[in-house]
Scaffold this active site. Structure first.
Site, PDB file in Angstrom:
ATOM      1  N   CYS A  59     -24.974  39.286 -48.940  1.00  0.00           N
ATOM      2  CA  CYS A  59     -26.025  38.407 -49.500  1.00  0.00           C
ATOM      3  C   CYS A  59     -27.350  39.163 -49.635  1.00  0.00           C
ATOM      4  CB  CYS A  59     -26.225  37.155 -48.663  1.00  0.00           C
ATOM      5  SG  CYS A  59     -24.761  36.111 -48.615  1.00  0.00           S
ATOM      6  N   GLN A  83     -32.110  37.739 -37.951  1.00  0.00           N
ATOM      7  CA  GLN A  83     -31.509  38.866 -37.225  1.00  0.00           C
ATOM      8  C   GLN A  83     -32.437  39.416 -36.147  1.00  0.00           C
ATOM      9  OE1 GLN A  83     -28.450  39.398 -37.609  1.00  0.00           O
ATOM     10  NE2 GLN A  83     -28.058  38.481 -39.610  1.00  0.00           N
TER      11      GLN A  83
HETATM   12  C1  LIG Z   1     -31.656  38.259 -42.430  1.00  0.00           C
HETATM   13  C2  LIG Z   1     -31.004  36.952 -42.768  1.00  0.00           C
HETATM   14  N1  LIG Z   1     -31.734  35.998 -43.302  1.00  0.00           N
HETATM   15  C3  LIG Z   1     -31.213  34.797 -43.606  1.00  0.00           C
HETATM   16  C4  LIG Z   1     -29.887  34.530 -43.403  1.00  0.00           C
HETATM   17  C5  LIG Z   1     -29.328  33.191 -43.731  1.00  0.00           C
HETATM   18  O1  LIG Z   1     -28.974  32.565 -42.552  1.00  0.00           O
HETATM   19  P1  LIG Z   1     -28.218  31.186 -42.584  1.00  0.00           P
HETATM   20  O2  LIG Z   1     -26.941  31.426 -43.298  1.00  0.00           O
HETATM   21  O3  LIG Z   1     -28.025  30.847 -41.153  1.00  0.00           O
HETATM   22  O4  LIG Z   1     -29.093  30.230 -43.298  1.00  0.00           O
HETATM   23  C6  LIG Z   1     -29.067  35.513 -42.870  1.00  0.00           C
HETATM   24  C7  LIG Z   1     -27.623  35.277 -42.683  1.00  0.00           C
HETATM   25  O5  LIG Z   1     -26.819  36.159 -42.588  1.00  0.00           O
HETATM   26  C8  LIG Z   1     -29.643  36.748 -42.523  1.00  0.00           C
HETATM   27  O6  LIG Z   1     -28.909  37.713 -41.969  1.00  0.00           O
END
Ligand SMILES: Cc1ncc(COP(=O)(O)O)c(C=O)c1O
Length: 478
Positions: A392, A227
Site C-alpha cells: 500500500c 508503525q
Molecule cells: C504506516 C502505515 N500507515 C497507515 C496504515 C493503515 O493502517 P490501517 O490499515 O490500520 O488503517 C498502515 C497499515 O499497514 C501503515 O503501515
C-alpha cells in the site's frame, strides 16, 4: 556461499562480543496469544508459526485477551444507558480513552477520538483541516496518509477547499528536509503530515526537525503513527507533534479500534466525521447543534471492547522498563539486516541511508525471484509469515525500483531471534538449492502445487482454498 552456521558465527564476531547465555531478543519481550501455535508444512511436518508480519497486524497481547475476557460479561450499551452495567461500560470506555491519550503523551487540552484504525483517523483529520488549508505530504507515505489528502484536494481549483502538495522524496534525510524547508517558505501550509516510521523500510525523518520546520512556517504536524506507536515510546507533548493516528490491530489489540489524538480546536469545530446519533446536542428539522470532540466524530454505537483492548495494550506497553521495547526490536532488526546482507542476491531497501533508528520493518528482494513465490515458499516450507507486494505504498516502491513488489519481514514484542534466524536460514537455503515443493500462480496468487497441508480444525475454514485464492488475487490493492 557462506553456510548458515558460519553466517551467525560472523554475526557474533561482528558484534565483537562472545555470545552471552541469553541475549536481548532471544525470548519474546511480552507474551502474545497463540505464540505456540503450530502450522503444517508441505513435507508433512509442522512448526511453530514465525509471525514476521507484525507490521500488517500484530498478535494480541495475552494481557489484552485476558482483559477482553474479563470485561465481556460487563458489556452493555454505553453513554445513554441508565442500567448499572451501562454505566460500568461507559466508565470503562471513557477511562480507556484516557489510557490511550496518556500512552501517546497527550497534552492536557488534546482530545482522543476512538476510530476504527489509522486509515479512519487520517480520513477524519483530512475532513477537519480548516477551509482552504494547504497540506504537505511526501510520496513515501502509506496510501492511508496519501489518499485522504489528495482526495480532499482540488489541486487549488476554483470551488475546492484544499490543496495537497505531494513532494517527491529525496535520496537523503538532509536533502528531504531541505526540500521541505524550501516548500514551506514558498507558500503557507496548514499541515505537514509525515510517517512516524515507514511501513516499507521502518525509516522516518527526524520528527523534531520536521516539527521545527513546520511550526516555524506556521504549519501543524500530523504523524502517521501506525508503525511508530507500537514500537517506540512516542509523546505528543515531548515532540510537539500536533496529531498522531494509530491502529489497535498493529498495537497488539486486534479488536477493531484505532485512535486520533491531538489539538482540540480543529476537532471541535471541523465537519463531523460521521453524521448520526451521539454526535449531536440537539436536532430540529431545520438545524443541528453538534457536540464538540470527541463525541462530534464518534456518531453511532462506539466500539467499547475495541477501545478497552487498545487501552490495555497501551498500559501493558507503557509498563515495560524504559528502553526495553526499543532494545528488543532493535536487536532483532539488526540481526535480521545483518543476516540478509550476508546473503548473495538479497537486497535490503532503504529510503534514506542517513536515517537513524529505524523500527523493525525490513523490505528486501531475493535475486530475481518473484516476491510472491518467496513468501509462499517461506510459509509452506518453513512456517514463516511475511508480506509480499507493494505494501500500500506504490509511489515509494516505484521510487525504490521495486514496482513489481518485494518481501517484507517485520518484528514485534512476540518475535524471537529464532524467528529471524529461521527466515535468514530459509532464504539461504532457497538461494542455494531452490524450493523443495512445486509452486504455481493460481488467480494471481502463488500456491503450492497439489498442496496437501491439512487445514487447522476450526469452524469456518471449509472454504479456505477458495477464499485464499480470492484474498491475494490481483483485484486487491497490494
Ligand atoms: C504506516 C502505515 N500507515 C497507515 C496504515 C493503515 O493502517 P490501517 O490499515 O490500520 O488503517 C498502515 C497499515 O499497514 C501503515 O503501515
Amino acid at each position: 556461499m557462506t553456510t548458515i552456521t558460519e553466517l551467525f558465527a560472523c554475526v557474533d564476531e561482528a558484534s565483537g562480543t562472545a555470545a552471552p547465555a541469553a541475549r536481548v531478543g532471544d525470548a519474546p519481550l511480552l507474551a502474545v496469544v497463540g505464540a505456540a501455535t503450530t502450522v503444517p508444512l508441505v513435507d508433512g511436518s509442522s512448526r511453530t508459526y514465525a509471525n514476521l508480519d507484525c507490521a500488517a497486524s500484530a498478535p494480541a497481547l495475552e494481557s489484552v485477551g485476558a482483559r477482553v475476557a474479563e470485561v465481556l460479561p460487563l458489556y452493555a450499551s454505553v453513554h445513554r444507558g441508565a442500567g448499572y452495567l451501562s454505566q460500568v461500560s461507559t466508565a470503562l470506555y471513557e477511562t480507556s480513552r484516557q489510557s490511550i491519550a496518556r500512552f501517546v503523551g497527550a497534552r492536557e487540552d488534546d482530545v482522543a477520538i476512538i476510530t476504527r484504525n489509522t486509515t479512519d483517523s487520517l480520513n477524519l483529520l483530512a475532513g477537519v483541516v480548516p477551509h482552504g488549508g494547504a497540506v504537505l505530504v511526501l510520496d513515501v507515505e502509506h496510501h492511508a496518509n496519501l489518499l485522504p489528502w489528495v482526495q480532499h484536494s482540488g489541486g487549488g481549483q476554483a470551488g475546492t477547499s484544499r490543496v495537497a502538495t505531494v513532494l517527491p522524496v529525496q535520496p537523503t534525510v538532509v536533502a528531504t528536509l531541505d526540500m521541505l524547508r524550501t516548500e514551506l517558505a514558498r507558500r503557507p501550509y496548514a499541515l505537514v503530515t509525515v510517517t512516524g516510521a515507514s511501513n516499507v523500510t521502518g525509516e522516518a525523518l527526524p520528527l523534531d526537525r520536521v516539527v521545527a520546520l513546520a511550526h516555524a512556517a506556521g504549519a501543524r504536524v500530523a504523524v502517521d503513527g501506525a508503525q511508530l506507536v507500537p514500537h517506540r515510546g512516542f509523546s505528543l507533548a515531548a515532540t510537539d507533534v500536533d496529531y498522531v493516528a494509530f491502529s489497535g490491530h498493529k498495537t497488539y489489540a486486534p479488536f477493531g479500534a484505532g485512535a486520533l489524538v491531538g489539538r482540540r480546536d480543529w476537532l471541535d469545530t471541523g465537519v463531523p466525521y460521521l453524521a448520526g446519533g451521539g454526535a449531536v446536542r440537539d436536532v430540529r428539522a431545520d438545524r443541528t447543534v453538534w457536540q464538540p470532540a470527541p463525541a462530534r466524530h464518534e456518531a453511532g454505537s462506539p466500539n467499547v471492547l475495541g477501545a478497552i483492548a487498545l487501552a490495555q495494550a497501551c498500559d501493558t506497553l507503557a509498563a515495560l522498563p524504559a528502553g526495553a521495547l526499543e532494545a528488543h526490536e532493535q536487536a532483532l532488526r539488526d540481526r535480521l539486516v545483518r543476516g540478509l546482507e550476508q546473503l548473495d542476491g538479497v537486497h535490503v531497501a532503504r529510503i534514506w541511508p542517513d536515517s537513524t533508528d529505524p523500527v523493525g520493518v525490513v523490505t528486501f528482494t531475493v535475486a530475481d525471484l518473484d516476491p510472491g513465490l518467496v513468501a509462499a515458499y517461506l510459509a509452506a516450507e518453513h512456517g514463516i509469515g511475511v508480506r509480499d507486494g507493494r505494501f500500500c505504498a506504490h509511489p515509494l516502491l516505484a521510487h525504490l525500483g521495486a514496482s513489481h513488489g518485494a518481501v517484507r519481514a517485520s518484528v514485534g514484542v512476540g518475535t524471537t531471534a529464532e524467528h529471524v534466524d529461521r527466515l535468514v536460514a530459509a532464504l539461504g537455503a532457497l538461494l542455494e538449492r531452490g524450493t523443495q515443493a512445486g509452486y504455481e500462480v493460481v488467480d494471481g496468487c502463488w500456491s503450492v502445487v497439489d498442496d496437501t497441508r491439512p487445514l487447522i480444525e476450526v469452524q469456518g475454514l471449509d472454504h479456505l482454498a477458495a477464499t485464499a485464492a480470492a484474498a491475494c488475487g490481483p483485484a486487491l490493492d497490494d
